[in-house]
Design an enzyme around this catalytic site. Structure first.
Site, PDB file in Angstrom:
ATOM      1  N   ASP A  13       0.822  -1.222   0.000  1.00  0.00           N
ATOM      2  CA  ASP A  13       0.000   0.000   0.000  1.00  0.00           C
ATOM      3  C   ASP A  13       0.853   1.267   0.000  1.00  0.00           C
ATOM      4  O   ASP A  13       0.417   2.308   0.480  1.00  0.00           O
ATOM      5  CB  ASP A  13      -0.958   0.021   1.208  1.00  0.00           C
ATOM      6  N   LYS A  16       2.563   1.971  -5.181  1.00  0.00           N
ATOM      7  CA  LYS A  16       3.265   1.419  -6.340  1.00  0.00           C
ATOM      8  C   LYS A  16       2.568   1.778  -7.646  1.00  0.00           C
ATOM      9  O   LYS A  16       3.207   1.960  -8.685  1.00  0.00           O
ATOM     10  CB  LYS A  16       3.377  -0.103  -6.200  1.00  0.00           C
ATOM     11  N   THR A  42      -4.297   2.226  -6.371  1.00  0.00           N
ATOM     12  CA  THR A  42      -5.088   3.287  -6.974  1.00  0.00           C
ATOM     13  C   THR A  42      -4.194   4.155  -7.843  1.00  0.00           C
ATOM     14  O   THR A  42      -3.110   4.559  -7.423  1.00  0.00           O
ATOM     15  CB  THR A  42      -5.747   4.162  -5.887  1.00  0.00           C
TER      16      THR A  42
END
Length: 427
Positions: A13, A16, A42
């Site tokens: 998280d 990336k 995202t």
């Protein structure tokens, strides 16, 4: 031209997707090399936000070929749903390639994952319940089903029958659950074959040829270093190898072909699921980081546990991955703190420890030793260079670089595609 690995340097998280998307315009291939739809990222393009779970983030760059390597486990229903969602938004997904050696997540893997976690109770790992672990277990036990098996009904049926002979015994006798009908599973999997077949290729051959021809190939890991099944906080880990070595096995390229390894490092620390987390904050600061940083899982929606930056973990990631660069993300989230603690070492049984302890009991009992750096209040989201940052923000970045063991080559100062400071090029 280089072959690069981009991976998470913490517990996943880290952003990336932003990093790989930033590189997408300079890259010919983006390759997911491990994990499944338990990894989410995202990507923000203009005013559009895309939540990707299984697809490589290069899918959003028209000039890039996205590849799902043989080390990935693929839930075909999730993959086709994700492709359809992007197509509906005008994204061309026709260039996607999938390794025929990638293993499939079947309905019985998902059932086993969910029931096993419930059965563990307080000892649960905190999986996403999406069948990732059971699919990898079957792969290692040599009873897995691969993408290529979808195109031979006889082999597929034999493999499903053999798998369910044992798994239905476990479901019925151990977990008191209804047995799964093999015919139903086979019928469902065969239904995916016509839609997946156009994407299936010998990706190992294709990628090696591409590198030999001077193309730029980016290998994208899911999750993060501390979730690696061999090098992470076992057993609170994923079932594959997000570390740099996993790119070689998961994509089928040799280590001598990798030129750079880029670790994505959040300006603070988060993790999802159970397991030790020395800098975790269970106070107003932790809640503020979660709220300002939008720290909710892309795939699960679960709240992420939040804490201050941990330089011990960063140094470990540098070591086990052979990192050549860091991409520091979410620096903007720290705007507004008067002072910002940074964990520089641990206290374990009265001892100062500056490297990640190999003993899991020691890591569970590790207490952070902090240094306190001055914060800043200025808005940094419009910064385009280091000189545009407030002096304290520049000092924070420099301190993290000095503590972590590799140069910080890019800094995320906001969620948008263009809200990045590029200090030195990756390609």
């Amino acid at each position: 031209m280089p072959a690069l690995v981009v991976l998470g340097a913490q517990w996943g998280d880290e952003g990336k997707g932003k990093a790989t998307d930033l590189l997408g315009g300079s890259v010919d291939y983006v390759v997911r090399y491990q994990g499944g739809n338990n990894a989410g990222h995202t990507v923000v393009v203009g005013d559009q936000k895309y939540a990707l779970h299984l697809l490589p983030s290069g899918i959003l760059s028209p000039e890039c070929t996205p590849v799902i390597g043989g080390g990935v486990v693929v839930d075909p229903s999730v993959l086709l749903s994700e492709l359809a969602g992007l197509n509906d938004r005008g994204i061309d997904t026709s260039k996607l390639l999938i390794s025929g050696n990638a293993h499939l997540i079947t309905p019985y893997h998902t059932s086993l994952d969910k029931v096993t976690e419930r059965f563990l109770g307080k000892r649960k790992i905190g999986t996403t319940g999406r069948g990732i672990g059971p699919a990898y277990a079957d792969k290692i036990n040599r009873v897995g089903i691969r993408v290529q098996d979808l195109f031979d009904e006889s082999i597929l049926r034999q493999k499903v029958d053999a798998a369910l002979d044992a798994k239905n015994q476990v479901l019925a006798k151990l977990y008191n659950r209804r047995a799964i009908a093999a015919d139903q599973v086979v019928e469902e999997l065969l239904g995916y074959a016509p839609r997946l077949e156009p994407f299936v290729a010998d990706t190992t051959l294709l990628l090696n040829d591409a590198i030999d021809e001077g193309k730029v190939v980016l290998f994208e890991g899911g999750q993060g270093t501390l979730l690696d099944v061999d090098h992470g906080t076992y057993p609170f880990v994923t079932s594959s190898n997000p570390t740099a070595g996993g790119a070689c096995t998961g994509a089928g390229v040799g280590p001598t072909k990798i030129n750079r390894v880029i670790g994505i490092l959040k300006a603070y620390t988060t993790r999802v699921g159970a397991g030790p987390f020395p800098t975790e904050l269970e106070d107003e600061d932790g809640e503020a980081l979660r709220r300002i940083g939008g720290e909710f899982g892309v795939t699960t929606g679960r709240d992420r546990r939040c804490g201050w930056f941990d330089a011990v973990i960063a140094r470990y990631a540098t070591r086990v991955n052979g990192l050549t660069d860091f991409f520091l993300t979410k620096l903007d989230v720290l705007t507004g703190w008067e002072t910002i603690p940074v964990c520089v070492a641990y206290e374990i049984d009265g001892r100062r420890v500056e490297e990640l302890p190999y003993n899991q009991s020691d890591f569970h009992h590790a207490k952070p030793i902090y240094e306190y750096l001055p914060g800043w209040t200025e808005d940094i989201t419009k910064a385009k260079s280091l000189d545009d940052l407030p002096a304290n923000a520049r000092a924070y970045v420099q301190a993290l670089e000095d503590m972590s063991g590799a140069p910080i080559s890019a800094i995320g100062v906001g969620p948008g595609r263009d809200e990045t400071i590029q200090i030195r090029p990756f390609v």
